[in-house]
Design a protein around this motif. Structure first.
Motif, mmCIF file in Angstrom:
data_model
loop_
_atom_site.group_PDB
_atom_site.id
_atom_site.type_symbol
_atom_site.label_atom_id
_atom_site.label_comp_id
_atom_site.label_asym_id
_atom_site.label_seq_id
_atom_site.Cartn_x
_atom_site.Cartn_y
_atom_site.Cartn_z
ATOM 1 N N TYR A 47 2.771 -12.920 7.340
ATOM 2 C CA TYR A 47 1.504 -12.830 6.621
ATOM 3 C C TYR A 47 0.576 -13.985 7.019
ATOM 4 O O TYR A 47 -0.613 -13.787 7.266
ATOM 5 C CB TYR A 47 1.756 -12.833 5.106
ATOM 6 C CG TYR A 47 0.499 -12.781 4.294
ATOM 7 C CD1 TYR A 47 -0.306 -11.659 4.300
ATOM 8 C CD2 TYR A 47 0.113 -13.864 3.515
ATOM 9 C CE1 TYR A 47 -1.466 -11.609 3.563
ATOM 10 C CE2 TYR A 47 -1.049 -13.824 2.768
ATOM 11 C CZ TYR A 47 -1.835 -12.691 2.799
ATOM 12 O OH TYR A 47 -2.982 -12.664 2.068
ATOM 13 N N ARG A 87 -3.796 -8.362 1.811
ATOM 14 C CA ARG A 87 -2.794 -8.832 0.864
ATOM 15 C C ARG A 87 -2.407 -7.735 -0.128
ATOM 16 O O ARG A 87 -1.248 -7.557 -0.450
ATOM 17 C CB ARG A 87 -3.279 -10.067 0.132
ATOM 18 C CG ARG A 87 -2.217 -10.662 -0.752
ATOM 19 C CD ARG A 87 -2.628 -11.989 -1.326
ATOM 20 N NE ARG A 87 -1.581 -12.513 -2.170
ATOM 21 C CZ ARG A 87 -0.825 -13.542 -1.867
ATOM 22 N NH1 ARG A 87 -1.001 -14.182 -0.751
ATOM 23 N NH2 ARG A 87 0.111 -13.953 -2.688
ATOM 24 N N CYS A 90 -0.141 -5.293 1.911
ATOM 25 C CA CYS A 90 1.150 -5.808 2.403
ATOM 26 C C CYS A 90 2.078 -6.267 1.295
ATOM 27 O O CYS A 90 3.289 -6.282 1.470
ATOM 28 C CB CYS A 90 0.920 -6.967 3.358
ATOM 29 S SG CYS A 90 0.203 -6.445 4.920
#
Length: 92
Positions: A47, A87, A90
């Motif tokens: 990430y 965000r 995911c």
């Protein structure tokens, strides 16, 4: 091999590496309590690298184009909205 301040300032890749490590430490400190397994650690690394690559794409491609066209508002809005969408997608 000793690296002095002058040598670090002359080597752009070393500066970028130091910035990458420093921002990763700051990023991971925010979620340090949630990192309990290696899988969560690697997900956090992936990430972070996605966010970092997004920042580099903006820095080298999108920002110069939009600033040359005198559109800083478009740049600001697109930069702020993209990471939140990522965000939300995911981290389900």
């Amino acid at each position: 091999m000793k690296l002095g301040t002058k040598q670090i300032l002359e080597q752009k890749w070393l500066q970028e590496l130091i910035i990458l490590v420093f921002t990763f430490v700051l990023f991971s400190m925010n979620d340090w309590v949630l990192i309990t397994t290696w899988v969560k650690f690697w997900k956090g690394c992936v990430y972070f690298l996605v966010l970092y690559s997004h920042a580099q794409l903006n820095r080298h491609f999108l920002l110069p184009i939009l600033l040359k066209q005198h559109k800083p508002t478009v740049y600001a809005v697109s930069s702020l909205c993209w990471p939140w969408c990522l965000r939300a997608y995911c981290m389900k």
